[in-house]
Scaffold this motif. Sequence first.
Motif, short mmCIF file in Angstrom:
data_model
loop_
_atom_site.label_atom_id
_atom_site.label_comp_id
_atom_site.label_asym_id
_atom_site.label_seq_id
_atom_site.Cartn_x
_atom_site.Cartn_y
_atom_site.Cartn_z
N ARG A 15 -66.11 104.60 -38.40
CA ARG A 15 -65.49 105.75 -37.75
C ARG A 15 -65.01 106.73 -38.81
O ARG A 15 -64.66 106.33 -39.92
CB ARG A 15 -64.29 105.30 -36.91
CG ARG A 15 -64.69 104.51 -35.67
CD ARG A 15 -63.54 103.66 -35.19
NE ARG A 15 -63.06 102.78 -36.24
CZ ARG A 15 -61.85 102.24 -36.27
NH1 ARG A 15 -60.99 102.50 -35.31
NH2 ARG A 15 -61.50 101.45 -37.24
N VAL A 16 -64.96 107.96 -38.46
CA VAL A 16 -64.42 108.98 -39.35
C VAL A 16 -63.28 109.69 -38.63
O VAL A 16 -63.44 110.13 -37.49
CB VAL A 16 -65.50 110.00 -39.77
CG1 VAL A 16 -64.91 111.02 -40.73
CG2 VAL A 16 -66.67 109.29 -40.41
N ALA B 208 -59.30 113.87 -34.33
CA ALA B 208 -60.45 113.36 -33.60
C ALA B 208 -60.99 112.16 -34.36
O ALA B 208 -60.86 112.06 -35.58
CB ALA B 208 -61.53 114.42 -33.48
N LEU B 209 -61.59 111.24 -33.64
CA LEU B 209 -62.16 110.04 -34.26
C LEU B 209 -63.65 110.03 -33.92
O LEU B 209 -64.02 110.07 -32.74
CB LEU B 209 -61.46 108.82 -33.67
CG LEU B 209 -61.48 107.54 -34.49
CD1 LEU B 209 -60.99 107.77 -35.91
CD2 LEU B 209 -60.62 106.48 -33.81
N MET B 210 -64.50 110.04 -34.94
CA MET B 210 -65.95 110.13 -34.70
C MET B 210 -66.65 108.87 -35.22
O MET B 210 -66.21 108.26 -36.18
CB MET B 210 -66.54 111.32 -35.45
CG MET B 210 -65.76 112.60 -35.31
SD MET B 210 -66.26 113.46 -33.82
CE MET B 210 -65.73 115.12 -34.21
N GLN B 211 -67.79 108.58 -34.61
CA GLN B 211 -68.65 107.52 -35.13
C GLN B 211 -69.56 108.15 -36.18
O GLN B 211 -70.00 109.27 -36.01
CB GLN B 211 -69.54 106.97 -34.00
CG GLN B 211 -68.79 106.21 -32.93
CD GLN B 211 -68.25 104.88 -33.45
OE1 GLN B 211 -68.90 104.21 -34.22
NE2 GLN B 211 -67.05 104.53 -33.03
N GLU B 212 -69.88 107.40 -37.23
CA GLU B 212 -70.77 107.94 -38.24
C GLU B 212 -71.99 107.03 -38.38
O GLU B 212 -71.87 105.82 -38.25
CB GLU B 212 -70.08 108.05 -39.59
CG GLU B 212 -70.82 108.96 -40.54
CD GLU B 212 -70.28 108.93 -41.95
OE1 GLU B 212 -70.13 109.99 -42.54
OE2 GLU B 212 -70.03 107.82 -42.46
N ASP B 213 -73.14 107.64 -38.59
CA ASP B 213 -74.32 106.82 -38.89
C ASP B 213 -75.01 107.36 -40.14
O ASP B 213 -74.52 108.29 -40.77
CB ASP B 213 -75.27 106.77 -37.69
CG ASP B 213 -75.73 108.15 -37.27
OD1 ASP B 213 -75.61 109.08 -38.09
OD2 ASP B 213 -76.20 108.29 -36.14
N LEU B 214 -76.14 106.75 -40.45
CA LEU B 214 -76.84 107.11 -41.69
C LEU B 214 -77.18 108.60 -41.71
O LEU B 214 -77.11 109.27 -42.74
CB LEU B 214 -78.09 106.24 -41.82
CG LEU B 214 -78.81 106.30 -43.16
CD1 LEU B 214 -77.88 105.95 -44.29
CD2 LEU B 214 -80.00 105.35 -43.14
N GLU B 215 -77.55 109.09 -40.55
CA GLU B 215 -77.88 110.50 -40.41
C GLU B 215 -76.73 111.40 -40.90
O GLU B 215 -76.95 112.39 -41.58
CB GLU B 215 -78.17 110.78 -38.93
CG GLU B 215 -78.69 112.18 -38.66
CD GLU B 215 -80.17 112.17 -38.39
OE1 GLU B 215 -80.68 111.18 -37.83
OE2 GLU B 215 -80.83 113.14 -38.76
N ASP B 216 -75.50 111.02 -40.54
CA ASP B 216 -74.34 111.82 -40.97
C ASP B 216 -74.17 111.77 -42.47
O ASP B 216 -73.83 112.76 -43.11
CB ASP B 216 -73.07 111.32 -40.27
CG ASP B 216 -73.13 111.52 -38.76
OD1 ASP B 216 -73.46 112.63 -38.34
OD2 ASP B 216 -72.88 110.56 -38.03
N VAL B 217 -74.39 110.58 -43.02
CA VAL B 217 -74.26 110.44 -44.47
C VAL B 217 -75.29 111.33 -45.15
O VAL B 217 -75.01 112.05 -46.11
CB VAL B 217 -74.48 108.97 -44.90
CG1 VAL B 217 -74.46 108.86 -46.41
CG2 VAL B 217 -73.42 108.09 -44.28
N PHE B 218 -76.47 111.30 -44.59
CA PHE B 218 -77.57 112.10 -45.11
C PHE B 218 -77.22 113.58 -45.06
O PHE B 218 -77.32 114.30 -46.05
CB PHE B 218 -78.80 111.80 -44.25
CG PHE B 218 -80.03 112.52 -44.66
CD1 PHE B 218 -80.69 112.17 -45.81
CD2 PHE B 218 -80.54 113.54 -43.88
CE1 PHE B 218 -81.83 112.83 -46.19
CE2 PHE B 218 -81.68 114.21 -44.25
CZ PHE B 218 -82.33 113.85 -45.41
N LEU B 219 -76.73 114.01 -43.93
CA LEU B 219 -76.35 115.42 -43.78
C LEU B 219 -75.19 115.76 -44.70
O LEU B 219 -75.15 116.83 -45.28
CB LEU B 219 -75.94 115.71 -42.33
CG LEU B 219 -77.11 115.84 -41.36
CD1 LEU B 219 -76.60 116.01 -39.94
CD2 LEU B 219 -77.99 117.04 -41.75
N ARG B 220 -74.27 114.80 -44.82
CA ARG B 220 -73.12 115.02 -45.69
C ARG B 220 -73.60 115.24 -47.11
O ARG B 220 -73.16 116.16 -47.79
CB ARG B 220 -72.24 113.76 -45.62
CG ARG B 220 -70.79 114.02 -45.88
CD ARG B 220 -69.98 112.82 -45.47
NE ARG B 220 -70.06 111.75 -46.45
CZ ARG B 220 -69.83 110.47 -46.17
NH1 ARG B 220 -69.53 110.10 -44.94
NH2 ARG B 220 -69.91 109.57 -47.11
#
Lengths: 311, 258
Positions: free
Chosen positions: A228-229, A290-302
């Motif tokens: 979570r983020v 806010a509390l968000m779920q993160e996945d690999l895609e988010d890391v990639f975008l980050r």
Amino acid sequence: MSHALQIKNVSKTYRGGKQALDDVSLDVPEGSFFALLGPNGAGKSTLINILADVVRPGSGQIRLLGHDLFREHGWCKRRLGVVPQEVAFDPFFNPREILHITSGMFGAKADEAWIEQLLERLELLPHAEKNSRQLSGGMRRRLLVAQALVHRPPVVVLDEPTAGVDVELRKRLWTFMRELNAQGTTILLTTHYLEEAEELCDQVAIIDQGRLLMHRPMRELLDEVASRVLHLSWPKPLQLDAAQQQALTRWRPRVQGSCLQLCLASGEQQAFHDAYTAASLLLGPPQDVALMQEDLEDVFLRLTGDHHERG
Amino acid sequence: MSVDNYNPLGAWTLFQRETRRFLRVKMQTVVTPALTAIMYLLVFRYAMGERQVPGLDVPYFDFLIPGLVMMAMLQNAFANTSSSLIASKVMNVHVFLLMSPISAMEVTLAFLAAAVVRALIVAVVLLLVLIPFADVHLVHVWMILLYGICGSIIMGGFGMMAGMWAKRFDDMATITNFIIMPLTFLSGVFYSVHQLPAFWQQVNRANPFFYLIDGFRYGFLGTGDTDPGQAAAIVIAAAAAVTIACWWLWRQGWKMKE
Ligand SMILES: Nc1ncnc2c1ncn2[C@@H]1O[C@H](COP(=O)(O)OP(=O)(O)O)[C@@H](O)[C@H]1O
Ligand SMILES: [Mg+2]
């Protein structure tokens, strides 16, 4: 650890001035299943085409299994199989003939049993005697995979091998690639599907705008994916000083305008409470949470997003 | 130099691929040139009658046959390499050739050998079809072979370069229509240079095809416009030069690699 590929300071500028690769250095361990990720136009195909000797290298060195790719052409080419991104097929011959021809061109006497196995595993057996003109796009792409493997190279490079292949078949291709890798073949793969990289690969590198952003074992990257983020925002833009950065470091703080993002590792029970308290103590009570779920895609975008900001 | 630098199996496979490619479409590659030649023959037989070629003292008809055969050889040698390369590029299959461990010299030799084989097959078919109509003999076989093979190498080489250069089928049509066709038609297949005004004789002598066709014809007639013995060295040197040029350009990746 020995390396299947050692790419050192490779740059490439196309005629017309487009710099597609900017000082890329990358080691691919022998036996690894390596994902090369990056958005469209990142330079992935350029790098692969340089490996394949289809695009002239600009500057830099590449070693394949310890041998100089640009000097020991004969030795290296026999040990490398490349699936190009663009579909290619020879309308004069059928798939079986094409595999025989490719095998011969790579200096290997056609291995009938292996060709049969490739046709079967890539689900081309019913089409082996058809004229290539009659093959669908997906079949042509699988034929390219077979061509890249027909001389049994120890290092295989695939440029988006599963683009446009339907989900079922993609999974079966994965199984086949995993088997090859288990038998010792080093595989380098570019893909648009992060899921594919996550599923298959043990190493991952991200490239964007011709530059290598990062390279690490997939496990480490996945560890970086927080379950979570926590997004906290304040009325005015934030600027963390060194001490604040230090105090929040275990949550890998990131500031975007007036928003602070803190990654909450999955194992920690008190993670939310600790992070929230620490941030409000340092920066005052936040305006919004806010509390968000993160996945690999988010890391990639980050990661690629970061780069775009810097660039 | 290790054994990895040589790939005879690769070169042989490439040669076979290039040969099978034209044998697959025999109608287009062998039957069409034969039919075309027969048409020329019928037309000229009745247009020229029993006329002799001025200055050479041979019947026009016997003069024409070797020229037609050589013209077909040259055009087919050119077509084999050029069409294969441009089709490969358009279909993107050329990447497998670039990726494979076949050296530039091996690629060049495989392509040129296939071009020569196609030219020879076309020549044999044409001769079998045409000889019954005329009084043609193989006077100097060595000269026929020398000029036929060297001419095919030269034209196969030009075809290879054109194939490397071209980006689309259209580019190739441009070269064929505006360079190859005029050069072959104006090479003395249909006339002897002695029939031309002085100025055009000079122009003709600047056309490399002229020497190829004249030398080849000399092998059949025992007479010609030039001294084919003297020109033999030039023809061999030209074939070698074209081969080297192809090898060098391929090695550079000229127009083949970005
Ligand atoms: N042949 C070429 N000539 C000029 N620019 C090119 C050529 N091929 C690719 N590019 C450019 O180089 C960059 C990288 O392209 P590419 O390697 O194909 O990226 P990717 O495979 O990651 O999508 C892009 O900006 C692309 O437009
Ligand atoms: Mg690409």
